[in-house]
Design a protein around this motif. Sequence first.
Motif, PDB file in Angstrom:
ATOM      1  N   ARG A 526      35.121  39.080  32.916  1.00 53.37           N
ATOM      2  CA  ARG A 526      36.182  39.784  32.779  1.00 53.37           C
ATOM      3  C   ARG A 526      36.365  38.331  34.566  1.00 53.37           C
ATOM      4  NH1 ARG A 526      37.869  44.284  31.869  1.00 53.37           N
ATOM      5  NH2 ARG A 526      36.593  45.748  29.714  1.00 53.37           N
ATOM      6  N   VAL A 527      35.897  37.435  34.850  1.00 51.62           N
ATOM      7  CA  VAL A 527      36.332  36.631  36.226  1.00 51.62           C
ATOM      8  C   VAL A 527      36.856  35.465  36.150  1.00 51.62           C
ATOM      9  CG1 VAL A 527      35.789  35.179  37.438  1.00 51.62           C
ATOM     10  CG2 VAL A 527      34.170  37.768  36.967  1.00 51.62           C
ATOM     11  N   LYS A 528      38.543  35.121  36.106  1.00 47.87           N
ATOM     12  CA  LYS A 528      39.358  33.832  35.865  1.00 47.87           C
ATOM     13  C   LYS A 528      39.762  33.663  36.846  1.00 47.87           C
ATOM     14  CE  LYS A 528      39.001  36.375  31.112  1.00 47.87           C
ATOM     15  NZ  LYS A 528      38.445  35.901  30.261  1.00 47.87           N
ATOM     16  N   LYS A 529      40.145  31.838  36.658  1.00 46.30           N
ATOM     17  CA  LYS A 529      40.055  31.269  37.955  1.00 46.30           C
ATOM     18  C   LYS A 529      41.771  30.789  37.363  1.00 46.30           C
ATOM     19  CE  LYS A 529      39.099  27.083  40.619  1.00 46.30           C
ATOM     20  NZ  LYS A 529      38.787  27.995  41.375  1.00 46.30           N
ATOM     21  N   PRO A 530      42.682  31.372  38.146  1.00 44.09           N
ATOM     22  CA  PRO A 530      44.106  31.214  38.335  1.00 44.09           C
ATOM     23  C   PRO A 530      44.520  29.337  38.268  1.00 44.09           C
ATOM     24  CG  PRO A 530      44.177  32.156  39.857  1.00 44.09           C
ATOM     25  CD  PRO A 530      42.230  32.253  39.172  1.00 44.09           C
ATOM     26  N   ASN A 531      45.324  29.058  37.168  1.00 48.34           N
ATOM     27  CA  ASN A 531      45.473  27.274  36.775  1.00 48.34           C
ATOM     28  C   ASN A 531      46.141  27.028  38.435  1.00 48.34           C
ATOM     29  OD1 ASN A 531      44.955  27.854  33.964  1.00 48.34           O
ATOM     30  ND2 ASN A 531      47.057  28.076  33.679  1.00 48.34           N
ATOM     31  N   GLY A 532      45.813  26.062  38.502  1.00 48.07           N
ATOM     32  CA  GLY A 532      45.835  25.581  40.372  1.00 48.07           C
ATOM     33  C   GLY A 532      45.521  26.048  41.170  1.00 48.07           C
ATOM     34  N   ALA A 533      44.610  27.049  41.376  1.00 48.00           N
ATOM     35  CA  ALA A 533      43.915  27.990  41.878  1.00 48.00           C
ATOM     36  C   ALA A 533      42.708  27.084  42.739  1.00 48.00           C
ATOM     37  CB  ALA A 533      43.061  28.937  41.819  1.00 48.00           C
ATOM     38  N   LYS A 534      42.269  27.263  44.308  1.00 53.28           N
ATOM     39  CA  LYS A 534      41.427  26.519  45.181  1.00 53.28           C
ATOM     40  C   LYS A 534      39.780  26.128  44.522  1.00 53.28           C
ATOM     41  CE  LYS A 534      44.517  25.982  49.952  1.00 53.28           C
ATOM     42  NZ  LYS A 534      44.353  24.274  49.104  1.00 53.28           N
ATOM     43  N   PRO A 535      38.932  25.520  44.671  1.00 53.29           N
ATOM     44  CA  PRO A 535      37.746  25.679  44.134  1.00 53.29           C
ATOM     45  C   PRO A 535      37.342  26.789  44.631  1.00 53.29           C
ATOM     46  CG  PRO A 535      37.908  23.614  45.326  1.00 53.29           C
ATOM     47  CD  PRO A 535      39.524  24.533  45.552  1.00 53.29           C
ATOM     48  N   GLY A 536      36.810  27.364  44.060  1.00 55.73           N
ATOM     49  CA  GLY A 536      36.161  28.997  43.946  1.00 55.73           C
ATOM     50  C   GLY A 536      36.704  30.489  44.226  1.00 55.73           C
ATOM     51  N   ILE A 539      40.117  35.603  40.360  1.00 56.22           N
ATOM     52  CA  ILE A 539      40.340  36.406  40.073  1.00 56.22           C
ATOM     53  C   ILE A 539      39.646  37.478  39.008  1.00 56.22           C
ATOM     54  CG2 ILE A 539      42.573  36.630  40.727  1.00 56.22           C
ATOM     55  CD1 ILE A 539      43.753  36.468  37.783  1.00 56.22           C
ATOM     56  N   TYR A 540      39.771  39.001  39.007  1.00 53.03           N
ATOM     57  CA  TYR A 540      38.642  39.775  38.382  1.00 53.03           C
ATOM     58  C   TYR A 540      39.368  41.673  37.849  1.00 53.03           C
ATOM     59  CZ  TYR A 540      36.492  41.160  43.021  1.00 53.03           C
ATOM     60  OH  TYR A 540      36.407  40.429  43.562  1.00 53.03           O
ATOM     61  N   THR A 541      39.411  41.533  36.985  1.00 49.02           N
ATOM     62  CA  THR A 541      39.945  43.264  36.845  1.00 49.02           C
ATOM     63  C   THR A 541      39.057  43.546  36.356  1.00 49.02           C
ATOM     64  OG1 THR A 541      40.404  42.349  34.585  1.00 49.02           O
ATOM     65  CG2 THR A 541      41.644  42.079  36.277  1.00 49.02           C
ATOM     66  N   GLY A 542      38.122  44.980  36.041  1.00 49.42           N
ATOM     67  CA  GLY A 542      37.353  46.530  35.656  1.00 49.42           C
ATOM     68  C   GLY A 542      36.402  46.137  36.267  1.00 49.42           C
ATOM     69  N   GLN A 543      36.268  46.442  37.910  1.00 50.08           N
ATOM     70  CA  GLN A 543      34.954  46.199  38.501  1.00 50.08           C
ATOM     71  C   GLN A 543      34.234  47.366  39.384  1.00 50.08           C
ATOM     72  OE1 GLN A 543      38.052  44.519  39.133  1.00 50.08           O
ATOM     73  NE2 GLN A 543      38.308  45.080  42.468  1.00 50.08           N
ATOM     74  N   ASN A 544      33.355  47.611  39.170  1.00 52.58           N
ATOM     75  CA  ASN A 544      32.460  48.727  40.065  1.00 52.58           C
ATOM     76  C   ASN A 544      32.434  47.833  41.338  1.00 52.58           C
ATOM     77  OD1 ASN A 544      32.871  50.706  38.055  1.00 52.58           O
ATOM     78  ND2 ASN A 544      31.493  49.885  36.740  1.00 52.58           N
ATOM     79  N   SER A 545      32.247  48.948  42.109  1.00 49.27           N
ATOM     80  CA  SER A 545      31.312  48.789  43.858  1.00 49.27           C
ATOM     81  C   SER A 545      30.314  48.809  44.433  1.00 49.27           C
ATOM     82  CB  SER A 545      32.699  48.953  44.990  1.00 49.27           C
ATOM     83  OG  SER A 545      33.925  48.597  44.421  1.00 49.27           O
TER      84      SER A 545
END
Length: 561
Positions: A526-536, A539-545
């Motif tokens: 569920r963890v994705k890296k947007p195109n052109g994003a800086k290293p590190g 974005i992610y969805t459906g998380q718990n805390s």
Amino acid sequence: MAFDGLFIHSLLKSVTPALIGGRLSKIYQPFSQDLILTFRKERKNQQLLLSANAQYPRFYLTKQAISNPAQAPTFVMVLRKYLEGSVLQSIDQVGVDRIVNFHFSNRNELGDQVKLVLSVELMGRHSNVILYDQTSGHIIDLLKRINPDENRARILLPKAKYELPPLNPGIDGFKLSEQDFKKLSVLTPVDFSRKIGGLDRDDRDELIGYLEDDYSYSSFMTFIEQFNKSRAFVLKTPNNKRKIFPYLPYHLELVKESSDPDLNHALVEFYQYQANRDWVKQKATHVEQIVKNEQKKLSRKIIKLHKQLDQAENSEGYRIRGEILNANLAQVKPGMTRIALPNYYDNNHPIEIKLDAALSPARNGQKYFTRYKKLRDSIKHVKEQIKIAQDNLDYFDSIQTAIDNAEPQDIDQITDELTNQGYIRRQQKQKRRKKITEHNLNKFRLSSGKTVLVGKNNYQNDWLTLKKANKTDLWLHVKNIPGSHVILQDKEPTDEDIAEAAEIAAYFSKAKNSAHVQVDYVQDKRVKKPNGAKPGFVIYTGQNSIEVTPEKQRVLSKRIN
């Protein structure tokens, strides 16, 4: 406890057998005050760290991998010329002072056997490492060359005659006979302790305690004989300062934290954190300065943009003044610079309106409407600029967090990242970036035996999350705070596993010294890296805390590399 003479005496019990007879195969200087000497003995390598650091001069055997600089300093080149391939014949201490001599045997260019001494002086800001010829007594070279104007006691330059520094030698407790002890026993315990050499303040206070309990030769020898054993005890002061001793003190206000049968092993762990911080600081000075400058610029820019946004969002006053002015044009006389008119938006209370005497009344009204429209139209743009600036500030916060958690060898990757992002000028002959492997990561083992992997910088975070992790592994990261990406290698972790992994994630973040840290966790898929994003950045969805409070000792006790 400092690296005093008796402490060195104890440490040599552990170090000497591992090195004597070994052949010196490699010498390098990873940092300005630190040398690494690699000895080959019985098909094993032994790394000896020699540090002339003014705050904590020391030596011990270490297994820590420290990168070898591409360009060797002059002193290292000299050591390689004279010592590489030589055999370590013996190690001795000058009395019970903080001077240790490493005696080498080698052959010169003519094939003649020469005897060389590498003298390590562990004396605070006067610490040094000196190579001299044992036969002639002349200095060949030394780590710190000292101008004669700075040290009039002796000359510390190549070709000068090697002389011992000024010493205040006390009595060697190991050689004190019972008869000599009786002669000194007329002194008070405090005065007696001052006669004994090789003691720092803590050792002296402990000896005084022994003598106050039983002022006898037997009691004194019980204290001294403790330094003939190579074991270690780590204790804490009332203000939580850690100290290490080769014995367990009973007369000092200290609380025992841990013990170790091997003093050298305990020393490595004792100094590891502080040494790493010092080495990282030396290696990251340029990088950290760039990061701090960017953080300052972005922080100032964000404050300025927020002021612009606040002005734009509160621009109704310009529209109101324009409308009221247009409604009362007849009252405006040529040459006026201000006028008070009734404000029908505020129960006709007078509102003061500034005027440009060079403009007509109608043009003054139009000026207010133009200003209003310009400010309203700027809101979207200013908000976008604030987001860009805040994202960049978050990025540099993540770089600073990476530096704070870095090992010395990680700084190269951080430098490479900033170079690729255009913040550091690329060198013409820049080294090719090394491939990231699991060996680069921090690795931990939970109570259940499951493995947790932790990235130490943005490149490692991307590699760990997007390439190394299985899609069903659990991904963890502190909520809305710069920190490491953490992978728990298990698709069905227990609540206890998640809590332990979350504490590790919190510790390797900007919130490491905080309580009640929120940590998000979600499956890696569920963890994705947007195109052109800086290293590190991901974005992610459906998380718990989960909320945790990181505790340093508990976290680091789980580390397995």
